[in-house]
Enzyme design. Structure first.
Site, PDB file in Angstrom:
ATOM      1  N   ASP A   1     -19.993   1.899 -39.080  1.00 45.41           N
ATOM      2  CA  ASP A   1     -20.835   0.703 -39.055  1.00 45.41           C
ATOM      3  C   ASP A   1     -21.458   0.520 -37.666  1.00 45.41           C
ATOM      4  OD1 ASP A   1     -22.006  -1.767 -39.682  1.00 45.41           O
ATOM      5  OD2 ASP A   1     -20.271  -2.810 -38.828  1.00 45.41           O
TER       6      ASP A   1
ATOM      7  N   CYS B   1     -15.887  11.558 -13.779  1.00 46.86           N
ATOM      8  CA  CYS B   1     -17.076  10.737 -13.526  1.00 46.86           C
ATOM      9  C   CYS B   1     -17.243  10.288 -12.087  1.00 46.86           C
ATOM     10  CB  CYS B   1     -17.058   9.512 -14.428  1.00 46.86           C
ATOM     11  SG  CYS B   1     -17.184   9.938 -16.167  1.00 46.86           S
TER      12      CYS B   1
ATOM     13  N   THR C   1      -7.069   5.222 -21.809  1.00 43.72           N
ATOM     14  CA  THR C   1      -8.137   5.310 -20.806  1.00 43.72           C
ATOM     15  C   THR C   1      -8.447   3.948 -20.183  1.00 43.72           C
ATOM     16  OG1 THR C   1      -9.848   5.025 -22.490  1.00 43.72           O
ATOM     17  CG2 THR C   1      -9.264   7.292 -21.923  1.00 43.72           C
TER      18      THR C   1
ATOM     19  N   THR D   1     -21.749   7.423 -26.280  1.00 45.19           N
ATOM     20  CA  THR D   1     -22.123   7.014 -24.924  1.00 45.19           C
ATOM     21  C   THR D   1     -22.474   8.169 -23.975  1.00 45.19           C
ATOM     22  OG1 THR D   1     -19.760   6.964 -24.424  1.00 45.19           O
ATOM     23  CG2 THR D   1     -20.812   4.857 -24.939  1.00 45.19           C
TER      24      THR D   1
ATOM     25  N   GLU E   1     -19.497  16.946 -13.973  1.00 44.21           N
ATOM     26  CA  GLU E   1     -18.502  17.600 -14.815  1.00 44.21           C
ATOM     27  C   GLU E   1     -19.210  18.530 -15.797  1.00 44.21           C
ATOM     28  OE1 GLU E   1     -16.541  15.002 -17.837  1.00 44.21           O
ATOM     29  OE2 GLU E   1     -18.119  16.104 -18.822  1.00 44.21           O
TER      30      GLU E   1
ATOM     31  N   ASN F   1     -23.578   6.458 -20.767  1.00 42.18           N
ATOM     32  CA  ASN F   1     -22.722   6.815 -19.633  1.00 42.18           C
ATOM     33  C   ASN F   1     -23.157   8.164 -19.084  1.00 42.18           C
ATOM     34  OD1 ASN F   1     -20.688   7.466 -17.855  1.00 42.18           O
ATOM     35  ND2 ASN F   1     -19.056   7.562 -19.389  1.00 42.18           N
TER      36      ASN F   1
ATOM     37  N   HIS G   1     -18.251   1.808 -12.372  1.00 48.15           N
ATOM     38  CA  HIS G   1     -18.462   2.891 -13.328  1.00 48.15           C
ATOM     39  C   HIS G   1     -18.586   2.303 -14.736  1.00 48.15           C
ATOM     40  CE1 HIS G   1     -18.400   6.537 -15.496  1.00 48.15           C
ATOM     41  NE2 HIS G   1     -17.220   6.309 -16.045  1.00 48.15           N
TER      42      HIS G   1
END
Ligand SMILES: [Zn+2]
Lengths: 348, 130
Positions: free
Chosen positions: A28, A112, A201, A153, A80, A266, A234
């Site tokens: 969704d 990151c 995370t 993202t 990365e 991101n 970040h």
């Protein structure tokens, strides 16, 4: 005074909307968008990678710094998604910009935060007087596995910063790093897509390090949230940086100018650095900016910047972040996106 | 093995290094030893400006295997502001938008990949201005 003398960001023109990815996997879109606070993300063209993004951002940084590229003594690209495992990205960049061969080049990695890491080291070189100028770049073309939460993202873009001691645009008033061994997100050698610890995370990784770095740098600099005009953290999604900022005492109005994730996604090593470039679209002399990056693994680099009068002289010498974000967008459907990102199994 | 040739061509591919005849101002891209216009051997090394206009173009619909995912693929002859001509792919646009006379900017992109294991080659491509 030592600080940033030139800066530049670059974003690819391609975009994919979150609805498009959600509908591909039968999810969704409203739930996803509300959960992440992200509407769309950038996608690199088939001929774009961390190197080409870094080159364009670095060219804009040189334009703003108005210096001879030959005077840049170090070039560090943090990413990365370096296109090679063995062969540096930075060597391509220096030859494209006419820097070197009298130059120190290294590629950095730290999930990151590789970009702020590059800026951190570049700053130390110049501050110690070892060289006149040094460049730090954060750029990525990161990927999430098909159907994984990261796919909504993970986007592409980057920013470059030249550090120097003359005609400083952003004085660096303080730096601080907060690091620990935390396995929240990783990619093993030879694997295409990263793995992550899901909810792990959050608190033990992102928030512990971002808040730890944010609190400590303000404490050491003798500053409070109200002493800053802007703060950028970040941005793995829209929610985390807002929550971290509010926890540190910042108001939404201080965070929003650098909160670029809703329409960019991101950009990993290019996330908080590009948020900083977005702030420089509007920042005025005398204003103060807090930047806190985050790299899984895990660590945060923090910087306190003060905007100088030079900002007015350099701002319009290269494209604004707003123009890169909003102009000339080309939208992809999921099929085109899968082709662009090499997710389709080919026979050759 | 394409690496030695690629490395040799880096000055032209990465920053448009050209030779300007000091006798008659002819621009040689790539650089030459002898000016085709006046026979002089004296050249000044310059970098072409990354902007110019489309002189002519074609759209490749059936491409060599390594470009097969990029079709339809516009390729144009571009005249830089100094008057030098070069061939480049036009990217980040609908091929329908490509027209003779349109202004372009030369940008730095990956131009070829030597399979999955070989080197990635970088160089100039064009994007439409404005
Ligand atoms: Zn001549």
């Amino acid at each position: 005074m030592t600080g940033i003398v030139g800066y530049g960001a670059y974003l690819p023109r391609y975009r994919i909307k979150i609805e498009e990815i959600a509908s591909q996997w039968g999810k969704d879109p409203t739930t996803i968008k509300n959960g992440l606070l992200v509407h769309e993300k950038t996608v690199p063209g088939m001929d774009e990678d961390t190197i080409t993004i870094s080159v364009q951002a670095a060219k804009y940084a040189v334009q703003r710094a108005r210096i001879d590229p030959q005077e840049i003594g170090a070039v560090y690209i943090g990413s990365e998604s370096h296109p090679y495992v063995v062969k540096p990205s930075g060597t391509v960049l220096i030859d494209a910009l006419g820097i070197g061969p009298d130059v120190h080049v290294a590629d950095y990695e730290f999930a990151c935060k590789a970009g702020t890491e590059a800026v951190f080291v570049a700053y130390s070189h110049v501050k110690s007087g070892v060289m006149r100028y040094a460049m730090g770049i954060g750029a990525d073309t990161s990927q999430g596995a098909p159907g994984d939460a990261l796919e909504f993202t993970a986007s592409a873009g980057g920013s470059a910063f030249i550090i120097g001691s003359e005609k400083v645009v952003l004085e660096i008033e303080a730096t601080y790093s907060y690091t620990s061994d935390t396995a929240d997100f990783w990619r093993r050698e030879g694997r295409v897509y990263p793995e992550h610890g899901g909810r792990f995370t959050g608190e033990p990784a992102y928030f512990r390090h971002v808040l730890g770095a944010g609190r400590e740098i303000m404490e050491r600099a003798g500053l409070e949230a109200k002493d800053f005009d802007y703060a950028v953290f970040h941005m793995p999604n829209g929610k985390f940086p807002m929550k971290a900022g509010r926890t540190l005492g910042f108001e939404k109005e201080q965070i929003e100018p650098g909160w670029v994730v809703p329409w960019m996604g991101n950009t990993y090593s290019g996330s908080s650095p590009t948020g900083l470039v977005a702030i420089l679209d509007v920042a005025r002399p005398g204003e103060r900016i807090l930047l806190v990056s985050f790299g899984s693994g895990a660590g945060s680099d923090a910087f306190v910047f003060k905007v100088t009068e030079e900002i007015e002289a350099v701002r319009d010498l290269a494209p604004s972040f707003k123009s890169l974000l909003e102009e000339n967008k080309i939208y992809l459907n999921y099929g085109e996106y899968a082709k662009f990102r090499g997710k389709i199994l080919m026979n050759t | 093995m394409i690496t030695p040739r690629y490395t040799r061509e880096i000055p032209q591919r990465y920053h448009l290094e050209a030779g300007k005849c000091t006798e008659c101002n002819f621009i040689a891209f790539p650089p030459r030893l002898i000016c085709p216009e006046c026979g002089s051997r004296e050249f000044e090394q310059i970098s072409l400006s990354p902007s110019g206009k489309i002189v002519t173009y074609t759209v490749v619909c059936v491409a060599a295997e390594e470009f097969s995912t990029e079709t339809p693929l516009p390729i144009a002859i571009i005249e830089t502001d100094e008057g030098a001509r070069l061939t480049a792919q036009v990217v980040d646009c609908d091929p329908e938008e490509v027209e003779i006379g349109k202004r372009v900017r030369l940008i730095f992109r990956c131009i070829q990949k030597e399979g999955l294991a070989g080197i990635r080659q970088y160089g100039y491509k064009a994007v439409l201005e404005g």
